[in-house]
Write a protein that holds these residues in place. Structure first.
Motif, PDB file in Angstrom:
ATOM      1  N   LEU A  76      56.987  28.642 100.943  1.00 30.84           N
ATOM      2  CA  LEU A  76      55.564  28.511 101.266  1.00 30.84           C
ATOM      3  C   LEU A  76      55.320  27.269 102.121  1.00 30.84           C
ATOM      4  CD1 LEU A  76      53.916  29.426  97.841  1.00 30.84           C
ATOM      5  CD2 LEU A  76      54.154  30.886  99.855  1.00 30.84           C
ATOM      6  N   HIS A  77      55.900  26.135 101.704  1.00 31.91           N
ATOM      7  CA  HIS A  77      55.728  24.899 102.466  1.00 31.91           C
ATOM      8  C   HIS A  77      56.300  25.021 103.878  1.00 31.91           C
ATOM      9  CE1 HIS A  77      53.907  22.118  99.618  1.00 31.91           C
ATOM     10  NE2 HIS A  77      54.716  22.550  98.666  1.00 31.91           N
ATOM     11  N   GLN A  78      57.461  25.616 103.989  1.00 29.15           N
ATOM     12  CA  GLN A  78      58.099  25.752 105.295  1.00 29.15           C
ATOM     13  C   GLN A  78      57.271  26.617 106.243  1.00 29.15           C
ATOM     14  OE1 GLN A  78      61.993  27.307 104.465  1.00 29.15           O
ATOM     15  NE2 GLN A  78      62.866  25.302 103.930  1.00 29.15           N
ATOM     16  N   GLN A  79      56.736  27.727 105.735  1.00 24.38           N
ATOM     17  CA  GLN A  79      56.023  28.662 106.590  1.00 24.38           C
ATOM     18  C   GLN A  79      54.693  28.109 107.085  1.00 24.38           C
ATOM     19  OE1 GLN A  79      57.293  31.333 107.902  1.00 24.38           O
ATOM     20  NE2 GLN A  79      59.190  30.971 106.762  1.00 24.38           N
ATOM     21  N   LEU A  80      54.093  27.188 106.345  1.00 24.80           N
ATOM     22  CA  LEU A  80      52.813  26.627 106.784  1.00 24.80           C
ATOM     23  C   LEU A  80      52.940  25.862 108.095  1.00 24.80           C
ATOM     24  CD1 LEU A  80      50.687  25.414 103.744  1.00 24.80           C
ATOM     25  CD2 LEU A  80      50.163  27.151 105.430  1.00 24.80           C
ATOM     26  N   HIS A  81      54.152  25.406 108.422  1.00 29.22           N
ATOM     27  CA  HIS A  81      54.349  24.729 109.704  1.00 29.22           C
ATOM     28  C   HIS A  81      54.138  25.699 110.872  1.00 29.22           C
ATOM     29  CE1 HIS A  81      55.649  21.023 107.881  1.00 29.22           C
ATOM     30  NE2 HIS A  81      56.619  21.634 107.217  1.00 29.22           N
ATOM     31  N   GLN A  82      54.157  27.003 110.584  1.00 26.55           N
ATOM     32  CA  GLN A  82      53.993  28.010 111.641  1.00 26.55           C
ATOM     33  C   GLN A  82      52.526  28.389 111.863  1.00 26.55           C
ATOM     34  OE1 GLN A  82      56.854  28.703 113.212  1.00 26.55           O
ATOM     35  NE2 GLN A  82      57.831  27.366 111.683  1.00 26.55           N
ATOM     36  N   LYS A  83      51.654  27.917 111.019  1.00 25.44           N
ATOM     37  CA  LYS A  83      50.244  28.307 111.132  1.00 25.44           C
ATOM     38  C   LYS A  83      49.594  27.665 112.354  1.00 25.44           C
ATOM     39  CE  LYS A  83      45.904  28.695 108.555  1.00 25.44           C
ATOM     40  NZ  LYS A  83      45.689  30.095 108.995  1.00 25.44           N
ATOM     41  N   LYS A  84      48.889  28.473 113.124  1.00 25.46           N
ATOM     42  CA  LYS A  84      48.224  27.990 114.329  1.00 25.46           C
ATOM     43  C   LYS A  84      46.883  27.343 113.974  1.00 25.46           C
ATOM     44  CE  LYS A  84      50.284  31.549 117.287  1.00 25.46           C
ATOM     45  NZ  LYS A  84      50.008  32.663 118.233  1.00 25.46           N
ATOM     46  N   SER A  85      46.333  26.604 114.917  1.00 21.41           N
ATOM     47  CA  SER A  85      45.073  25.905 114.676  1.00 21.41           C
ATOM     48  C   SER A  85      43.897  26.858 114.616  1.00 21.41           C
ATOM     49  CB  SER A  85      44.832  24.861 115.769  1.00 21.41           C
ATOM     50  OG  SER A  85      44.714  25.489 117.043  1.00 21.41           O
ATOM     51  N   THR A  86      44.022  28.027 115.271  1.00 27.76           N
ATOM     52  CA  THR A  86      42.902  28.970 115.314  1.00 27.76           C
ATOM     53  C   THR A  86      43.421  30.373 115.598  1.00 27.76           C
ATOM     54  OG1 THR A  86      40.762  29.475 116.371  1.00 27.76           O
ATOM     55  CG2 THR A  86      42.509  28.619 117.793  1.00 27.76           C
ATOM     56  N   HIS A  87      42.606  31.362 115.284  1.00 23.59           N
ATOM     57  CA  HIS A  87      42.955  32.735 115.675  1.00 23.59           C
ATOM     58  C   HIS A  87      42.726  32.893 117.175  1.00 23.59           C
ATOM     59  CE1 HIS A  87      38.704  33.600 116.107  1.00 23.59           C
ATOM     60  NE2 HIS A  87      38.456  33.386 114.828  1.00 23.59           N
ATOM     61  N   GLU A  88      43.078  34.057 117.699  1.00 21.51           N
ATOM     62  CA  GLU A  88      42.951  34.301 119.140  1.00 21.51           C
ATOM     63  C   GLU A  88      42.032  35.483 119.425  1.00 21.51           C
ATOM     64  OE1 GLU A  88      47.199  34.623 119.859  1.00 21.51           O
ATOM     65  OE2 GLU A  88      47.224  32.603 120.714  1.00 21.51           O
ATOM     66  N   LEU A  89      41.067  35.684 118.522  1.00 14.47           N
ATOM     67  CA  LEU A  89      40.146  36.810 118.696  1.00 14.47           C
ATOM     68  C   LEU A  89      39.315  36.691 119.971  1.00 14.47           C
ATOM     69  CD1 LEU A  89      38.811  37.343 115.057  1.00 14.47           C
ATOM     70  CD2 LEU A  89      40.395  38.797 116.325  1.00 14.47           C
TER      71      LEU A  89
END
Length: 326
Positions: free
Chosen positions: A297-310
């Motif tokens: 869980l901790h590792q994958q959060l580094h992949q989260k973007k700042s915003t969606h691209e809608l």
């Protein structure tokens, strides 16, 4: 264990846990042709759900919303509520439902530990309700909402997807409905999904139009609590209920993101509109895997973007909202 925090400093204390993709409604903006399984679905078992909840609780999750599809279609739905309640550090147990089983079960779910409930109710007109949902269950759902009030839920929210030329003229009805009811009504902007470009183009309406009307009629913006997420809530001294808006196309919508999603098949989704999901199920088979699960869980959060691209029309792999729980 340390709190889940992404690279932008956002803390994640809210989990939206889908327990099934199956839904018995045919809402025009989500599943217009009804639920169509892709083979035999293998949704998370109760023991897998328990292990998942325990791991999220250890990294700071305070609120869990049980979603679907229609989560109450699971025969062990009340056991899932118990599983969340058994984790003492989870402060809020909620669910989102179409309300068709609410009349008969509201008291039992409350007694099991459920405290907040969102009911999808896209119109207060029975004919329009049927047109949007594909089901003639308006009065059944309304009785269910009354049953939830009687049961003592601490917060009841009505979710209505804002649809141009369908229910966008219902605002006065919803406002009047709130006069004597301690309920939150929330209009949610229609979001484009992979299967819904044409529908989106036809029926999308900015929530800013509703916000302007509310402000003009004396409704006041309230500050959100730590687990409320990006909804903008409004109150009025003459009304028992509140009105809310969820506007994913508004500026800085993602700045206050505090939620993660896990699908009914055990995939972690960092955003409703991005990747195909990170599999967690292989680490939900034994209690001894908890530390490894938390590390993932901790590792994958580094992949989260700042915003969606809608705003760019990029909807990711989400084909319809029932597949992740909205």
């Amino acid at each position: 264990m340390s709190q889940l925090v992404d690279d932008f400093g956002r803390e994640f204390n809210y989990l939206r846990l889908s327990v099934t993709d199956v839904c018995n409604f045919k809402c025009s903006y989500c599943l217009p042709d009804g639920y169509r399984p892709n083979g035999k679905p293998q949704f998370l078992a109760l023991d897998e759900i328990r292990r998942l909840i325990q791991a999220f609780a250890k990294v700071g999750t305070q609120k869990i919303r049980i979603t679907g599809g229609e989560p109450t279609l699971r025969k062990d739905f009340i056991d899932i509520i118990h599983a969340v309640k058994d984790v003492g550090s989870i402060h809020t147990i909620a669910t989102t439902t179409n309300g068709y089983r609410l009349e008969k079960n509201a008291k039992g779910w409350f007694d099991a530990g459920l405290r907040r409930i969102n009911v999808s109710m896209d119109s207060l007109d029975p004919k329009q309700f049927q047109q949007i949902t594909g089901e003639n269950k308006f009065h059944e759902v309304m009785r269910g909402i009354d049953a939830a009030l009687d049961a003592g839920f601490e917060r009841i929210k009505i979710n209505a997807v804002l649809l141009k030329d369908l229910n966008d003229t219902d605002l006065p009805k919803f406002i009047q409905w709130l006069k004597q009811r301690p309920i939150d009504v929330r209009f949610i902007e229609l979001m484009e999904t992979g299967l819904g470009h044409e529908y989106f183009s036809k029926h999308h309406l900015s929530g800013e139009t509703i916000k302007a009307r509310l402000m003009a009629e004396g409704w006041l913006r309230q500050m959100p609590s730590a687990t409320d997420g990006p909804a903008q809530n409004f109150c009025h001294p003459d009304y028992q209920g509140r009105f809310g808006l969820i506007m994913p196309y508004s500026k800085n919508f993602c700045a206050t993101c505090n939620r993660l999603r896990v699908s009914a098949t055990g995939k972690l989704h960092l955003c409703l509109f991005t990747e195909s999901g990170i599999d967690l199920r292989d680490l939900l088979q034994h209690d001894a895997q908890q530390a490894e699960l938390i590390e993932r869980l901790h590792q994958q959060l580094h992949q989260k973007k700042s915003t969606h691209e809608l705003h760019q029309g990029i909807t990711g792999v989400t084909q319809h909202l029932a597949s992740i729980g909205g």
